[in-house]
Each structure stands twice: as structure tokens, then as C-alpha cells.
Design an enzyme around this catalytic site. Sequence first.
Site, PDB file in Angstrom:
ATOM      1  N   LYS A  72       0.957  -1.272   0.066  1.00 51.28           N
ATOM      2  CA  LYS A  72      -0.107  -0.071  -0.033  1.00 51.28           C
ATOM      3  C   LYS A  72       0.836   1.250  -0.317  1.00 51.28           C
ATOM      4  CE  LYS A  72      -1.843   3.022   2.247  1.00 51.28           C
ATOM      5  NZ  LYS A  72      -1.949   4.570   2.005  1.00 51.28           N
ATOM      6  N   GLU A  77       8.023  15.903  16.754  1.00 52.96           N
ATOM      7  CA  GLU A  77       8.696  15.768  15.353  1.00 52.96           C
ATOM      8  C   GLU A  77       8.134  16.836  14.344  1.00 52.96           C
ATOM      9  OE1 GLU A  77      10.361  12.232  12.276  1.00 52.96           O
ATOM     10  OE2 GLU A  77       8.425  11.968  13.147  1.00 52.96           O
TER      11      GLU A  77
END
Length: 487
Positions: free
Chosen positions: A182, A391
Site C-alpha cells: 500500500k 517531530e
Amino acid sequence: MLTKTKIQAIDCQHFINGQFVDSQNKKSFENINPATEEVLGTVAEGGKQEVDYAVAAARRALDGPWKTMTLEERSKILRKIGDLILERQEELAQLESLDTGKPFSLANSVDVPRAAYNFHFFADYIISVGTDAYQQNQAALHYSIRRPVGVVGIIKPWNLPLLLLTWKLAPCLGMGNTAVIKPAEWTPMTATVLMEILKEAGVPDGVVNLVHGFGPNSAGGAISEHPDIDAITFIGEPGTGSAIMKSAADTLKKLSYELGGKNPNIIFADADMDEVIETTIKSSFINQGEVCLCGSRIYVERPAYDQFLERFTARVKELKVGQPFEADTNVGALISKEHYDRVNSYIDIAREDGGVILTGGKRPAGIEKGYYLEPTIITGLDRNSRCVREEIFGPVVTVIPFDTEEEVIMQANDTHYGLSATIWTSDIKRGHRVAHQVEAGIIWVNTWFLRDLRTPFGGMKQSGIGRTGGMHSLDFFTELSNITIKL
């Protein structure tokens, strides 16, 4: 322009049982060029039905010709795949640049050659290693054999789409598994072309299948939950990793995760500052900072702090943000409007927390379309700011001074992440000493992103589960059986 010929973007179909097919319900979505905000093409939108078809094809292929191939035969196919990637290098690099917004020069010099090398490396590696054997006095002989783990779900990220897909697919195929892939919905094109390459290289139908789509309640969710998928390897952010783990729990799938990072770059005053500056430019802003290994938290020993900031800021201001296909572009576009807005929100947070934007923090002048952001340096933040702790995954770094070795080790480890770290010092004893205390899976001393594919790659804490590279990859993609012969 850097390229001799301009490659046209492609519409992306699923690849199931050796054939390109549309979704059963004919649903599709648009693929947007982040550098221009223009539509590149359409992408088939798959879901549970397409994943069911793909898994069934992969399950059948496990017991087909793929099962009876020797390691040497699979090695030849892997090498051919790598060769074909290099034959189509410019095409793949252009498609990667169109999809991601990264400079074509980067895709052409790093992403595509490394994708080919992933296959070449494992083509050699799988036929060069053995398994364990033990003689138990005169009573018995114990030896182990490797079997494919089965059907593997590969859910890949958008920042280095081809490079990271091949990093997983090469050992997966080398050990005789089949796969259902995917791709990230933002970057579907090179994965689609790779399916053509696999077929040309002689990979049997059904061994590798590709289903485009989204995450929850779409193709990604269907892969995570599918009872006939034996293992999942995922590269992405921790929240998605957690969701996959919950979905996979009912069927006890084998999992391998490479997740995010908030990596410290520790610079001692005795370091070679010329090398520090040039490498830190790369480790901060390569690929628009959209690399999980980027050193986004920069800690500088106080005697060198002012000098580093002055020189680093001057060099960052020289970086050109521009169109990916311009020869002198250093920094391209961020991947999407959604991500662009997210990165900008952290710059707003930095200002609210009293941070100083030394350079960057805004759209480059003269660029009206595309998701561009100037490389950004922020100072004046304490360790509790979200910009220091979370992050950002963009061209944004924080720079913080430190006074003692103990202080910087404490700050480096004060994070939920533990992927990588970089240590700069001319004192090799200190380099070893600090490296042993920093909590990260990959630690570089006086360098960055220097890789040997035999070595373990992966993170601690919320940066991942397990390791890849060399034997560590083979361990994930196989099941070991121990056989005991009574003598």
C-alpha cells in the site's frame, strides 16, 4: 532544466495477480504536484475488496513457482530488478520529484540509485549467509532452516517512496515471501512503475501486488486487519503505527516498524567546524527536512555556539528554495498543503514560546504556488517547547547551547523518540563515551547518513520495533525451524 526529456505523469492503477486493474467501484482520487498544486493524474482508490483480491493472489503465489525457486534463482531476479531500475533511472527520478516536490537532482543521485542498490545488495546477501548448526556431544545434531514468513503487508511512506519500498521489498522477495503493498496516497507513481519492472524481471504473477488507497477504513486498514496476511512492515509516524498494531493484534501478525525521530545533533567545541557546518546543512535540510534521520535538535557546546550559529546561518541563507527541476535548487516543496500547514504551525508555536527565528520561517519571495518554506533556524527555546520535543518533519531546526557532557546527554535522551543521533568531536574517547550513553538505534560520530546495509537499522522507544539491514532483515522475513537429529 536538468533532464534531457520530460516524463509525463501517469495515472495509477492497482496491480493484482500480474495485471493493472481499476477499483471494482471505479473510485479514484487526484494526485497533486506539491511544487505547483496542479493535478498530476488520477489514482485508483482501493479498499477491502481490492485487498482481498490481492491477498488471495499472494496466498496462491506462495505455493506456485515462487516456492520451488532456489535462492540462486531468486537472487538473479533481484539483480535483474536492480538493473532495470537503473535503466529507467531518469524516468523514475522525474516521477519521484513530481510526486514529492523534492529536487530532481536529489532523486536522481540518491533515491533511485539506492533503490537499485537495495536489490543488488540483497541479491548478493541472501546467497552468502547460512544458518546455525550445533552438535550436542555425540547425542544429537541440531540445525536450523529458514522458511518464508508468508504474505507480507508493506505499508510505505511518502518521503522516500521508492527507496524505502525497495528497502523492504528486496529482502521480502529474496526470502521467498509474497507481498501486498500500500503506497502512501501522496506518492503513488514510482511504486506503480516498479510493478512493471518486477514483471519484466520475471517475478511470477501474484507474488507482488499493489493496492492504492488511504489508511483507516481503506486499503491500509484492510491490510492491517486481514487474517491471511502474516506480517506487516510499516514506515511512518508513531500514531499510524499504533493504529496498525491495534488492528493487527487479533491475528497476532509479525510486525516491523520504522517510525519517527527527533534526533539530536551534538556538537562539541573541539569538532572540525568546517565539516560540521557542511554536514549539518545536509542533516538539517536535505529532502526539505522530510527525513526521519534528520538532526532537528542541534546542541552546541557554549564556547563554539556563537561561531556555529554565525556560520551555519550564513550557509543556510545561501540555500536556494525553488522548483524541483531547476539545476541550482537545494530545497524543494513540502509534500502537501496539509503538511505545509502543520510545519508552519510549529513556527507559530516557536514564536509564542519566545523563540527567535534567525532565518527562514516563511514562504520564499516570488513563489506563489506550491508548498514551499524557507529553511528555518530557531533559537531561544527551552527543552519543554513543543518545537524541541515533537517531530516537525520539515526544514526547521532548533539550536540550543550546552555546557557539560552530562547536560547534553540528558537533553539528548529527554524524548519519546530514539532513532538516530550525531556526535561531533575530535576526542575519540569522548565520542565513544557519549555514543554509549545516547539512547538511539543509530549513532554517527563525525559523520551523518553513512550506511552499510549489513548493519542494524531501527529505533528505540517510539521510533520503532525491530531492526532491518543484513541478517536483521532476513530474520523478519523468515521463520526459523530447528531440526534435531538424534545420533
